[in-house]
Design an enzyme around this catalytic site. Structure first.
Site, PDB file in Angstrom:
ATOM      1  CG  HIS A  36      -1.802  -1.217   1.286  1.00 37.46           C
ATOM      2  ND1 HIS A  36      -1.463  -2.314   2.046  1.00 37.46           N
ATOM      3  CD2 HIS A  36      -2.969  -1.525   0.674  1.00 37.46           C
ATOM      4  CE1 HIS A  36      -2.391  -3.248   1.919  1.00 37.46           C
ATOM      5  NE2 HIS A  36      -3.315  -2.793   1.092  1.00 37.46           N
TER       6      HIS A  36
ATOM      7  NE  ARG B 144      -4.969  -0.074  -2.623  1.00 40.75           N
ATOM      8  CZ  ARG B 144      -6.015  -0.873  -2.836  1.00 40.75           C
ATOM      9  NH1 ARG B 144      -7.229  -0.373  -2.807  1.00 40.75           N
ATOM     10  NH2 ARG B 144      -5.842  -2.158  -3.051  1.00 40.75           N
TER      11      ARG B 144
ATOM     12  CB  SER C 277     -15.448  19.652  11.577  1.00 41.16           C
ATOM     13  OG  SER C 277     -15.802  18.279  11.663  1.00 41.16           O
ATOM     14  CG  ASP C 278     -19.470  18.053  11.509  1.00 37.74           C
ATOM     15  OD1 ASP C 278     -20.227  18.490  10.628  1.00 37.74           O
ATOM     16  OD2 ASP C 278     -18.331  17.605  11.265  1.00 37.74           O
TER      17      ASP C 278
ATOM     18  CD  GLU D  16     -11.182   9.216  16.095  1.00 39.86           C
ATOM     19  OE1 GLU D  16     -10.281   9.429  15.266  1.00 39.86           O
ATOM     20  OE2 GLU D  16     -11.388   8.087  16.592  1.00 39.86           O
ATOM     21  CG  MET D  17     -15.298   7.773  11.836  1.00 45.07           C
ATOM     22  SD  MET D  17     -16.062   7.684  10.197  1.00 45.07           S
ATOM     23  CE  MET D  17     -16.281   5.919   9.997  1.00 45.07           C
ATOM     24  CD  GLU D  18     -10.314   8.016  10.773  1.00 47.37           C
ATOM     25  OE1 GLU D  18     -11.094   7.750   9.850  1.00 47.37           O
ATOM     26  OE2 GLU D  18     -10.403   9.047  11.467  1.00 47.37           O
TER      27      GLU D  18
ATOM     28  NE  ARG E   4     -15.764  20.830   7.423  1.00 43.31           N
ATOM     29  CZ  ARG E   4     -15.865  19.546   7.777  1.00 43.31           C
ATOM     30  NH1 ARG E   4     -14.788  18.785   7.780  1.00 43.31           N
ATOM     31  NH2 ARG E   4     -17.011  19.036   8.152  1.00 43.31           N
TER      32      ARG E   4
ATOM     33  N   GLY F 243      -6.757  12.352   7.642  1.00 42.86           N
ATOM     34  CA  GLY F 243      -7.469  11.323   6.902  1.00 42.86           C
ATOM     35  C   GLY F 243      -7.415  11.553   5.407  1.00 42.86           C
TER      36      GLY F 243
ATOM     37  NE  ARG G 258      -8.121  10.512  13.572  1.00 49.12           N
ATOM     38  CZ  ARG G 258      -8.807  11.173  12.631  1.00 49.12           C
ATOM     39  NH1 ARG G 258      -8.209  11.467  11.486  1.00 49.12           N
ATOM     40  NH2 ARG G 258     -10.056  11.546  12.830  1.00 49.12           N
TER      41      ARG G 258
ATOM     42  NE  ARG H 280      -7.676  19.166   6.222  1.00 48.09           N
ATOM     43  CZ  ARG H 280      -8.948  18.796   6.284  1.00 48.09           C
ATOM     44  NH1 ARG H 280      -9.268  17.635   6.820  1.00 48.09           N
ATOM     45  NH2 ARG H 280      -9.913  19.552   5.816  1.00 48.09           N
TER      46      ARG H 280
ATOM     47  N   GLY I  36      -7.152  15.289  12.674  1.00 56.65           N
ATOM     48  CA  GLY I  36      -8.400  15.091  11.948  1.00 56.65           C
ATOM     49  C   GLY I  36      -9.536  15.925  12.500  1.00 56.65           C
ATOM     50  CB  SER I  37     -12.782  16.697  11.313  1.00 55.86           C
ATOM     51  OG  SER I  37     -13.152  15.556  10.551  1.00 55.86           O
TER      52      SER I  37
END
Length: 234
Positions: free
Chosen positions: A5, A44, A204-205, A180-182, A218, A21, A88, A25, A90-91
């Site tokens: 990868h 990718r 951000s939200d 968040e997600m990570e 942002r 992410g 990391r 960015r 991120g948002s």
């Protein structure tokens, strides 16, 4: 040698990698904050760059969205490229009344509904936590720069579109700062491989109120988080 990868060669990445992410960015950070920049991977379209910030060699690379994507890239960076630290940037979405848009959240720990860390620990619970050395440096740097980050537990969700909205009230009850997600995936990989990791987030939200940052905000406010991160590495 390149991995499945990442197309970089050994030595192309610095000891510390900043990971947003979004690969675009990552490009933005490289173009606007680093000097003597070299693109080292583009497999990718997950762009990675190495350059210098005030003379310090630093890399930046996208992670993609979600724990599986983060886990792939973090594993290969740590295991195959000699990376020691991944931060990391991120948002996140706030679920608390006292955490507003534009606030910086630092994930001291990361709860999750993902099963990845249970797989690592024979189905036992795993406390996914940040490296204290990185955490201390970032918090002290933020304060020196006049920022007041919120430090605590976040929730790394497998789903962006959560079907049961009521879960956020329970997360708030248990002191979760944001979603968040990570982070939980990154912290698990770092623990498994004996490396260091940290996650900084900009709100951000706001999940409770429905408020959202504009695209312009942002870019501006994420810049504050990036500045704190880079200065802490020095």
């Amino acid at each position: 040698m390149p991995t499945p990868h990442i197309s970089a060669n050994v030595g192309d990445f610095a000891e510390t990698v900043i990971m947003p992410g979004d690969p675009l960015r990552a490009k933005f950070i490289a173009d606007n904050y680093l000097t003597n920049v070299k693109q080292v991977t583009e497999v990718r379209n997950m762009f990675g760059y190495t350059g210098e910030y005030k003379g310090k060699r630093i890399s930046v690379m996208g992670s993609g969205m979600g724990i599986p994507s983060m886990s792939i890239y973090a594993t290969e960076l740590y295991r195959d490229y000699g990376v020691e630290n991944i931060i990391r940037v991120g948002s996140c979405g706030s679920i608390r009344d006292d955490i507003q848009l534009e606030d910086i959240v630092i994930a001291m720990g990361a709860s999750t509904d993902s099963n990845v860390n249970r797989q690592r620990l024979n189905n036992y619970d795993f406390a996914a936590i940040a490296n204290y050395e990185l955490l201390e440096k970032v918090v002290s740097t933020a304060k020196r720069l006049g920022k007041t980050p919120k430090v605590g537990n976040v929730f790394s969700a497998d789903l962006f579109y959560v079907p049961e909205f009521e879960v956020f009230a329970k997360l708030e009850k248990y002191g979760i700062l944001a979603v968040e997600m990570e982070a939980a995936g990154l912290y698990g990989v770092a623990a498994e491989l004996g490396k260091k990791a940290l996650c900084l987030l900009t709100v951000s939200d706001h999940i409770k109120t429905g408020e959202k940052m504009s695209a312009e905000d942002r870019q501006l406010k994420f810049g504050e988080m990036i500045e704190v991160t880079l200065e802490s590495i020095l």
